[in-house]
Design a protein around this motif. Structure first.
Motif, mmCIF file in Angstrom:
data_model
loop_
_atom_site.group_PDB
_atom_site.id
_atom_site.type_symbol
_atom_site.label_atom_id
_atom_site.label_comp_id
_atom_site.label_asym_id
_atom_site.label_seq_id
_atom_site.Cartn_x
_atom_site.Cartn_y
_atom_site.Cartn_z
ATOM 1 N N ARG A 29 0.836 -1.208 0.000
ATOM 2 C CA ARG A 29 0.000 0.000 0.000
ATOM 3 C C ARG A 29 0.865 1.250 0.000
ATOM 4 N N PHE A 30 0.290 2.333 -0.488
ATOM 5 C CA PHE A 30 0.864 3.658 -0.351
ATOM 6 C C PHE A 30 0.043 4.381 0.708
ATOM 7 N N VAL A 31 0.711 4.954 1.700
ATOM 8 C CA VAL A 31 0.004 5.655 2.772
ATOM 9 C C VAL A 31 0.718 6.965 3.103
ATOM 10 N N TYR A 32 -0.022 7.859 3.717
ATOM 11 C CA TYR A 32 0.588 9.027 4.343
ATOM 12 C C TYR A 32 -0.006 9.177 5.728
ATOM 13 N N PHE A 33 0.608 10.032 6.518
ATOM 14 C CA PHE A 33 0.171 10.277 7.887
ATOM 15 C C PHE A 33 -0.151 11.747 8.046
ATOM 16 N N THR A 34 -1.071 12.048 8.942
ATOM 17 C CA THR A 34 -1.399 13.439 9.235
ATOM 18 C C THR A 34 -0.862 13.791 10.617
ATOM 19 N N TYR A 35 -0.531 15.054 10.782
ATOM 20 C CA TYR A 35 -0.108 15.511 12.098
ATOM 21 C C TYR A 35 -0.540 16.954 12.294
ATOM 22 N N ASN A 36 -0.638 17.349 13.547
ATOM 23 C CA ASN A 36 -1.122 18.675 13.918
ATOM 24 C C ASN A 36 -0.132 19.338 14.867
ATOM 25 N N THR A 47 0.495 16.951 6.328
ATOM 26 C CA THR A 47 0.619 15.551 5.947
ATOM 27 C C THR A 47 2.094 15.218 5.752
ATOM 28 N N SER A 48 2.401 13.964 5.959
ATOM 29 C CA SER A 48 3.772 13.480 5.790
ATOM 30 C C SER A 48 4.047 13.201 4.314
ATOM 31 N N ASP A 49 5.263 12.750 4.048
ATOM 32 C CA ASP A 49 5.564 12.185 2.740
ATOM 33 C C ASP A 49 4.726 10.917 2.570
ATOM 34 N N VAL A 50 4.687 10.405 1.367
ATOM 35 C CA VAL A 50 3.998 9.146 1.101
ATOM 36 C C VAL A 50 4.982 8.010 1.358
ATOM 37 N N TYR A 51 4.494 6.957 1.999
ATOM 38 C CA TYR A 51 5.311 5.783 2.300
ATOM 39 C C TYR A 51 4.764 4.583 1.544
ATOM 40 N N PHE A 52 5.672 3.763 1.016
ATOM 41 C CA PHE A 52 5.304 2.515 0.359
ATOM 42 C C PHE A 52 5.472 1.398 1.373
ATOM 43 N N LEU A 53 4.365 0.761 1.739
ATOM 44 C CA LEU A 53 4.388 -0.342 2.698
ATOM 45 C C LEU A 53 4.290 -1.654 1.934
ATOM 46 N N ARG A 54 5.270 -2.472 2.080
ATOM 47 C CA ARG A 54 5.266 -3.778 1.417
ATOM 48 C C ARG A 54 4.257 -4.702 2.095
ATOM 49 N N PRO A 55 3.874 -5.783 1.416
ATOM 50 C CA PRO A 55 2.902 -6.706 2.021
ATOM 51 C C PRO A 55 3.355 -7.175 3.403
ATOM 52 N N GLY A 56 2.465 -7.065 4.373
ATOM 53 C CA GLY A 56 2.763 -7.497 5.735
ATOM 54 C C GLY A 56 3.462 -6.450 6.587
ATOM 55 N N VAL A 114 -7.266 13.674 17.623
ATOM 56 C CA VAL A 114 -7.800 12.322 17.760
ATOM 57 C C VAL A 114 -7.767 11.605 16.408
ATOM 58 N N GLY A 115 -8.196 12.279 15.356
ATOM 59 C CA GLY A 115 -8.159 11.678 14.022
ATOM 60 C C GLY A 115 -6.740 11.387 13.561
ATOM 61 N N SER A 116 -5.824 12.275 13.847
ATOM 62 C CA SER A 116 -4.435 12.070 13.443
ATOM 63 C C SER A 116 -3.769 10.958 14.239
ATOM 64 N N LEU A 117 -4.137 10.815 15.512
ATOM 65 C CA LEU A 117 -3.592 9.712 16.304
ATOM 66 C C LEU A 117 -4.036 8.379 15.708
ATOM 67 N N TYR A 118 -5.282 8.294 15.274
ATOM 68 C CA TYR A 118 -5.782 7.084 14.640
ATOM 69 C C TYR A 118 -5.028 6.812 13.330
ATOM 70 N N THR A 119 -4.828 7.861 12.533
ATOM 71 C CA THR A 119 -4.134 7.714 11.263
ATOM 72 C C THR A 119 -2.691 7.258 11.459
ATOM 73 N N ALA A 120 -2.076 7.626 12.579
ATOM 74 C CA ALA A 120 -0.692 7.221 12.837
ATOM 75 C C ALA A 120 -0.554 5.706 12.945
ATOM 76 N N PHE A 121 -1.613 5.017 13.334
ATOM 77 C CA PHE A 121 -1.549 3.558 13.456
ATOM 78 C C PHE A 121 -1.733 2.849 12.116
ATOM 79 N N LYS A 122 -2.590 3.379 11.266
ATOM 80 C CA LYS A 122 -2.925 2.691 10.018
ATOM 81 C C LYS A 122 -2.403 3.390 8.776
ATOM 82 N N GLY A 123 -2.189 4.684 8.857
ATOM 83 C CA GLY A 123 -1.856 5.459 7.667
ATOM 84 C C GLY A 123 -3.112 5.704 6.848
ATOM 85 N N LYS A 124 -3.104 6.729 6.054
ATOM 86 C CA LYS A 124 -4.210 7.025 5.141
ATOM 87 C C LYS A 124 -3.871 6.381 3.802
ATOM 88 N N ASP A 125 -4.639 5.382 3.422
ATOM 89 C CA ASP A 125 -4.349 4.590 2.224
ATOM 90 C C ASP A 125 -4.690 5.377 0.960
#
Length: 122
Positions: A22-29, A40-49, A79-90
């Motif tokens: 997946r490609f994800v980014y993270f939000t922060y405040n 928003t952060s840079d985009v990260y490429f997450l490999r399978p798993g 609160v929304g950004s803390l949640y996004t930190a765990f999963k990333g925004k796909d």
């Protein structure tokens, strides 16, 4: 900038995405007096798993310590950004669509690596 795909070709990236990458980014405040800066952060490429929190932990800490201090937006956005930190925004579908339209119209060879794409679009 996309982190994690330095020398992968577009075909290799497509293959990895089909396997669950997946490609994800993270939000922060950052709350400053009467306003909250949402970024928003840079985009990260997450490999399978690979888990998003491997990259998201720093944004979690940044939100946790710097995001709360403006009322009312700080707590709401944090609160929304803390949640996004765990999963990333796909954003995998958006990035893959970008790959599909990157064939130049003058019949030159298509772009084969993301590094080349980044160089051309600065």
């Amino acid at each position: 900038m996309v982190k994690g795909i330095d020398k992968l070709s577009v075909e290799n990236i497509r293959r990895e995405v089909e396997q669950g990458a997946r490609f994800v980014y993270f939000t922060y405040n950052i709350a400053i007096v009467l306003t909250t800066l949402r970024r928003t952060s840079d985009v990260y490429f997450l490999r399978p798993g690979e888990h998003a929190f491997r990259y998201g932990w720093r944004y979690f800490l940044m939100n946790f310590f710097l995001g709360w201090w403006e009322i009312p937006g700080g707590p709401i956005y944090t609160v929304g950004s803390l949640y996004t930190a765990f999963k990333g925004k796909d954003i995998t579908q958006d990035v893959m669509q970008e790959f599909d339209i990157q064939v130049p119209p003058d019949n030159t060879p298509p772009i084969t690596t993301w590094a080349h794409f980044n160089q051309e679009n600065k």
